[in-house]
Design an enzyme around this catalytic site. Structure first.
Site, short mmCIF file in Angstrom:
data_model
loop_
_atom_site.label_atom_id
_atom_site.label_comp_id
_atom_site.label_asym_id
_atom_site.label_seq_id
_atom_site.Cartn_x
_atom_site.Cartn_y
_atom_site.Cartn_z
N HIS A 81 -42.55 -32.28 -2.44
CA HIS A 81 -42.65 -33.50 -2.39
C HIS A 81 -43.04 -34.18 -0.61
CE1 HIS A 81 -39.26 -32.84 -5.31
NE2 HIS A 81 -39.97 -33.66 -5.84
N SER A 92 -40.19 -25.95 -6.80
CA SER A 92 -39.46 -26.93 -7.86
C SER A 92 -37.97 -26.93 -7.66
CB SER A 92 -39.83 -25.99 -9.08
OG SER A 92 -38.82 -26.60 -10.00
N SER A 93 -37.54 -28.29 -7.96
CA SER A 93 -36.11 -28.60 -7.72
C SER A 93 -35.37 -27.57 -8.47
CB SER A 93 -35.72 -29.74 -8.09
OG SER A 93 -36.79 -30.91 -7.21
#
Ligand code: PAF
Length: 285
Positions: free
Chosen positions: A39, A187-188
């Site tokens: 992000h 990735s979260s």
């Protein structure tokens, strides 16, 4: 550097209006929070496109199926805000569920074609939820540009199509996937992996890279995809939902790398659903 907190659509629009009055371009980075280096890379690329960067954080309920991880999706707003300050974002839009989906909300945006197959086949309604919330975010902010990670490649294609079809005057920019040193795509949801699963997870991209090389060398997709699926299954990925070779633009199935292609995979490792994809260069002549 201060981070403006925008809790409502009115505050978001006033912020964008002030940016425009100052002659600044505005970028929007839509997220569901649980921010990681991927992000922050979107924020950093956004800076190259605009003087002002707004990040939205909204865990969108309509893109989760009834048996998916909406309730356990990682949420840590304080940590996210600290990361955004570090990354130099200018503002964060934090709408409530009630503001995004007020009583009586009745509109859904569906995108045919690119939404079908791949994740669309295993997550019914997912891309309608994504297209609806992203259409709302784009119309709420009306930024000059919006940025999305290529990690969710099918999502990126759905959003590009939706913005084009609805004449939403925002440039959609895809940003290459950020990976750990061992290749695992950030990735979260990686937070769900046990230590043993975390060790095994990079096999996903290793299989993709091996197939991509052989496609570019001229081999056909069918046998390579079958062997790749078997290798993942033998390594404990279960189920392997799909491993496919698609046209990079239209997502139509491809057998040979006679044009730019994309290899895409989704598989469970324990209780965690992992997805990944990489570009495939056309056959070298
Ligand atoms: O990729 C995500 O985080 C989400 O799907 C998005 C684009 C923010 C829409 O909720």
């Amino acid at each position: 550097m201060t981070l403006a907190s925008l809790p409502t659509v009115e505050a978001l629009r006033a912020f964008v209006r002030d940016c425009r009055a100052a002659g600044d371009k505005v970028a929007l980075v839509p997220t569901m929070g649980a921010l990681h280096a991927g992000h922050l890379q979107l924020v950093s690329v956004a800076r190259r496109h605009a003087q002002r960067v707004i990040v939205s954080i909204f865990v969108n309920p309509t893109q989760f199926g009834p048996n998916e991880d909406f309730t356990r999706y990682p949420r840590d707003t304080e940590r996210d805000l600290a990361r955004l300050i570090e990354a130099g974002a200018d503002a964060v839009f934090l709408p409530s569920v009630e503001a995004m989906y007020p009583a009586g909300f009745s509109t859904t945006v569906t995108v045919a074609g690119v939404s079908e197959g791949l994740c669309g086949a295993f997550r019914p309604g997912h891309f309608a939820g994504v297209a609806t919330v992203v259409a709302k975010l784009l119309l709420q902010a009306l930024p000059d540009v919006a940025l999305f990670g290529e990690k969710d490649y099918q999502q990126l294609k759905v959003i590009e199509r939706m913005a084009r079809d609805l004449d939403i005057p925002v440039a959609i920019v895809g940003v290459p996937t950020v990976r750990e040193a061992d290749g695992l795509a950030l990735s979260s949801r990686n937070a769900y992996l046990t230590p043993a699963e975390r060790q095994e997870a990079p096999r996903l991209v290793a299989v993709l890279r091996n197939i991509a090389e052989r496609l570019t060398a001229g081999e056909g997709a069918g046998p390579l995809l079958a062997a790749g699926t078997a290798e993942l299954a033998a390594a404990g990925f279960a189920p392997v939902q799909y491993l496919e070779f698609r046209n990079a633009e239209t997502l139509a199935p491809l057998e040979r790398a006679d044009r730019p292609g994309r290899l895409l995979v989704a598989a469970y490792l324990g209780r965690t659903r992992l997805i990944d994809n990489i570009p495939v260069e056309p056959i070298r002549s």
